[in-house]
Design an enzyme around this catalytic site. Structure first.
Site, PDB file in Angstrom:
ATOM      1  N   ASP A 169      28.584  67.816  23.549  1.00 52.90           N
ATOM      2  CA  ASP A 169      30.073  67.848  22.477  1.00 52.90           C
ATOM      3  C   ASP A 169      30.876  66.759  22.000  1.00 52.90           C
ATOM      4  O   ASP A 169      31.890  67.495  23.252  1.00 52.90           O
ATOM      5  CB  ASP A 169      30.502  69.393  22.238  1.00 52.90           C
ATOM      6  CG  ASP A 169      31.056  69.143  21.213  1.00 52.90           C
ATOM      7  OD1 ASP A 169      32.033  68.718  20.141  1.00 52.90           O
ATOM      8  OD2 ASP A 169      31.865  70.075  21.396  1.00 52.90           O
TER       9      ASP A 169
ATOM     10  N   ASN B 256      38.407  66.917  23.793  1.00 61.29           N
ATOM     11  CA  ASN B 256      38.114  66.819  25.229  1.00 61.29           C
ATOM     12  C   ASN B 256      36.414  66.374  24.385  1.00 61.29           C
ATOM     13  O   ASN B 256      35.576  66.563  23.518  1.00 61.29           O
ATOM     14  CB  ASN B 256      37.829  68.317  25.485  1.00 61.29           C
ATOM     15  CG  ASN B 256      39.140  68.859  25.689  1.00 61.29           C
ATOM     16  OD1 ASN B 256      40.004  67.608  26.992  1.00 61.29           O
ATOM     17  ND2 ASN B 256      40.549  69.523  25.055  1.00 61.29           N
TER      18      ASN B 256
ATOM     19  N   GLY C  22      31.202  63.710   9.304  1.00 55.97           N
ATOM     20  CA  GLY C  22      31.516  64.560  11.063  1.00 55.97           C
ATOM     21  C   GLY C  22      30.372  65.278  11.896  1.00 55.97           C
ATOM     22  O   GLY C  22      29.716  66.272  11.248  1.00 55.97           O
TER      23      GLY C  22
ATOM     24  N   ASP D 151      29.814  66.522  14.516  1.00 55.00           N
ATOM     25  CA  ASP D 151      30.469  68.111  14.339  1.00 55.00           C
ATOM     26  C   ASP D 151      30.278  68.947  13.996  1.00 55.00           C
ATOM     27  O   ASP D 151      30.000  70.300  13.656  1.00 55.00           O
ATOM     28  CB  ASP D 151      31.717  68.272  15.716  1.00 55.00           C
ATOM     29  CG  ASP D 151      32.930  67.427  14.616  1.00 55.00           C
ATOM     30  OD1 ASP D 151      32.748  66.586  13.416  1.00 55.00           O
ATOM     31  OD2 ASP D 151      34.115  67.878  14.710  1.00 55.00           O
ATOM     32  N   ARG D 152      30.414  68.622  12.085  1.00 58.63           N
ATOM     33  CA  ARG D 152      30.162  69.674  11.026  1.00 58.63           C
ATOM     34  C   ARG D 152      29.280  69.719  10.945  1.00 58.63           C
ATOM     35  O   ARG D 152      28.486  71.152  10.803  1.00 58.63           O
ATOM     36  CB  ARG D 152      30.930  69.118   9.988  1.00 58.63           C
ATOM     37  CG  ARG D 152      33.015  68.326  10.844  1.00 58.63           C
ATOM     38  CD  ARG D 152      34.131  67.554   9.457  1.00 58.63           C
ATOM     39  NE  ARG D 152      34.127  68.786   8.455  1.00 58.63           N
ATOM     40  CZ  ARG D 152      35.144  68.576   7.084  1.00 58.63           C
ATOM     41  NH1 ARG D 152      34.527  66.617   7.304  1.00 58.63           N
ATOM     42  NH2 ARG D 152      35.035  69.855   6.550  1.00 58.63           N
TER      43      ARG D 152
END
Ligand SMILES: Nc1ncnc2c1ncn2[C@@H]1O[C@H](COP(=O)(O)OP(=O)(O)OP(=O)(O)O)[C@@H](O)[C@H]1O
Ligand SMILES: CC(C)(CO)[C@@H](O)C(=O)NCCC(=O)O
Ligand SMILES: [K+]
Length: 257
Positions: free
Chosen positions: A6, A11, A107, A109-110
């Site tokens: 991820d 990070n 995105g 991640d979304r």
């Protein structure tokens, strides 16, 4: 075993999934200049130190930083002899397609959070993720991502104050005892903490007004527990929603091959 990566703007988190559970999770600062060889040295050192016997044969990646994907792909090809599944690429299928304006790139991640949130809690969700940005992902009854909100992240807001105002120091976020700060640090902490509580409350209230069904609020990201203390903002805090979503998307793509 599956290596799930991820990559956020601040990070990058690596987790190893053995098919039932995560054996280990490690984080490193995101840096697009880091090479595949550097990742490998770092990962294999951690594996040795923790005495984890992991034979990585598969990989899945979500990256909000397009430039790092190249080196992560090389890592997987060269050292684990596999082609990683990259969320957001056409070859990576999602259980439900997002419903957003044409031409919009959501995105990854979304999208990953949406899949995990729907799997764990069903539809009609607001997922709040406290990362570099604080995002609100709205999940429809059928599990589709239908849009949301992007706000400046907590640490970003603190950093911006420090950068722009000569007399304001760098401050870490904590829950202040009171709203009225009696020194500079306490004043900044109050501004960001209570400002954020208000931001979350206000955005959730507004989203609920625009929906015709009750909406559950799920929080994730490193700072979620801090904003959960003593308030009723969230129905549930999930520590590793993005990682869980990566595993789910990987399995979905294997099952529908
Ligand atoms: N395991 C952890 N150990 C120490 N601090 C953590 C940990 N997890 C989260 N944090 C803190 O919470 C912050 C937010 O974490 P999170 O991983 O959700 O987002 P980020 O890394 O800041 O952003 P992004 O995911 O966009 O890169 C981190 O910057 C860090 O300060
Ligand atoms: C909003 C961030 C930075 C949160 O990590 C990421 O999801 C992203 O770069 N999104 C692209 C734009 C969008 O999601 O609509
Ligand atoms: K994140």
């Amino acid at each position: 075993m599956l290596l799930a990566i991820d990559c956020g703007n601040t990070n990058t988190v690596f987790s190893i999934w053995d098919g039932t559970q995560f054996l280990a999770t490690w984080r490193i600062a995101t840096d697009h200049k880091r090479t595949a060889d550097e990742y490998h040295v770092w990962l294999s050192t951690l594996l040795t130190l923790t005495k984890i016997e992991a034979r990585i044969t598969e990989a899945v990646i979500s990256s909000t930083v397009p430039r790092v994907v190249f080196n992560l792909r090389v890592l997987c090809n060269r050292y684990y002899d596999c082609r990683p599944l990259v969320v957001g690429k056409p070859e990576c299928r999602l259980p439900v397609a997002p419903r957003v304006d044409q031409g919009t790139t959501v995105g990854p991640d979304r999208l990953v959070n949406t899949v995990a949130g729907f799997h764990l809690h069903g539809g009609n969700l607001i997922i709040v993720d406290f990362g570099t940005a604080t995002t609100f992902d709205v999940v429809d009854a059928d599990g589709a991502y239908i849009g949301g909100v992007i706000a400046p992240g907590v640490n970003l807001s603190l950093e911006a104050l420090h950068m722009a105002a000569a007399a304001l120091p760098h401050v870490d976020v904590t829950k202040p005892h009171a709203a009225i700060g009696t020194n500079t640090v306490a004043c900044i902490q109050s501004g960001v903490y209570w400002g954020y509580i208000g931001l979350v409350e206000g955005i959730v209230r507004q989203i609920r007004l625009e929906r015709h069904a009750p909406m559950k609020v799920i929080a994730t990201g490193g700072l979620a527990p801090l904003f959960d203390q003593g308030f009723d903002l969230f129905d549930k805090v999930e520590d590793d929603l993005t990682m869980q979503g990566l595993v789910l998307i990987h399995r979905y793509n294997k099952d529908t091959e």
